[in-house]
Design an enzyme around this catalytic site. Sequence first.
Site, PDB file in Angstrom:
ATOM      1  CD  GLU A   1      -1.871   4.029   3.217  1.00 16.56           C
ATOM      2  OE1 GLU A   1      -1.618   3.482   2.214  1.00 16.56           O
ATOM      3  OE2 GLU A   1      -3.237   4.065   3.736  1.00 16.56           O
TER       4      GLU A   1
ATOM      5  CG  HIS B   1      -1.792  -1.103   1.236  1.00 11.34           C
ATOM      6  ND1 HIS B   1      -3.182  -1.001   2.136  1.00 11.34           N
ATOM      7  CD2 HIS B   1      -2.127  -2.062   0.428  1.00 11.34           C
ATOM      8  CE1 HIS B   1      -3.903  -1.812   1.799  1.00 11.34           C
ATOM      9  NE2 HIS B   1      -3.349  -2.785   1.052  1.00 11.34           N
TER      10      HIS B   1
ATOM     11  CB  CYS C   1      -2.089   1.315   6.291  1.00 10.11           C
ATOM     12  SG  CYS C   1      -1.614   0.730   4.737  1.00 10.11           S
TER      13      CYS C   1
ATOM     14  CB  CYS D   1      -6.472  -0.554   5.546  1.00 15.52           C
ATOM     15  SG  CYS D   1      -4.706  -0.814   5.365  1.00 15.52           S
TER      16      CYS D   1
END
Length: 150
Positions: free
Chosen positions: A55, A53, A86, A83
């Site tokens: 992040e 992801h 993260c 999420c």
Amino acid sequence: MRFTSHMDLALSEARAAADRGEVPVGAVLVDPRGQVVAQAGNRTRELHDPTAHAEILVIREACVKAGSERLPGHALYVTLEPCAMCATAISAARIARVYYGAGDPKSGGVAHGARVFSHPQCHHAPEVYDGISAVEAEALLTDFFKAKRL
């Protein structure tokens, strides 16, 4: 020091992710002096890595540059509510502030779902600012998924 938003750069990373066929999420990590230290868009498909992801990618890069697993004083700009995975990484890295665009009622881990930062086991909760460039971030996501359904 004057506040400068880096959400435009995060949106640019999200657009680049969409161009690669990735879910359009972009992130930018800024050091305590306000300098960009890492920027990325999602790369889960490209890297065949469910943890890639935006992040996570910027946290990894910034930690390598800092020579530390902690990023105190840093600020994260991300186009979509992080999420749970993260949010946990943000907490572990001790990031000071999180600015995000669109909320994510389905998979969010900050204001929705797991609400990681308000969990009793959370060791560090950053300051959170939501709704930054939310209209643009939401439009990117809506357009991306609408095109997938055609």
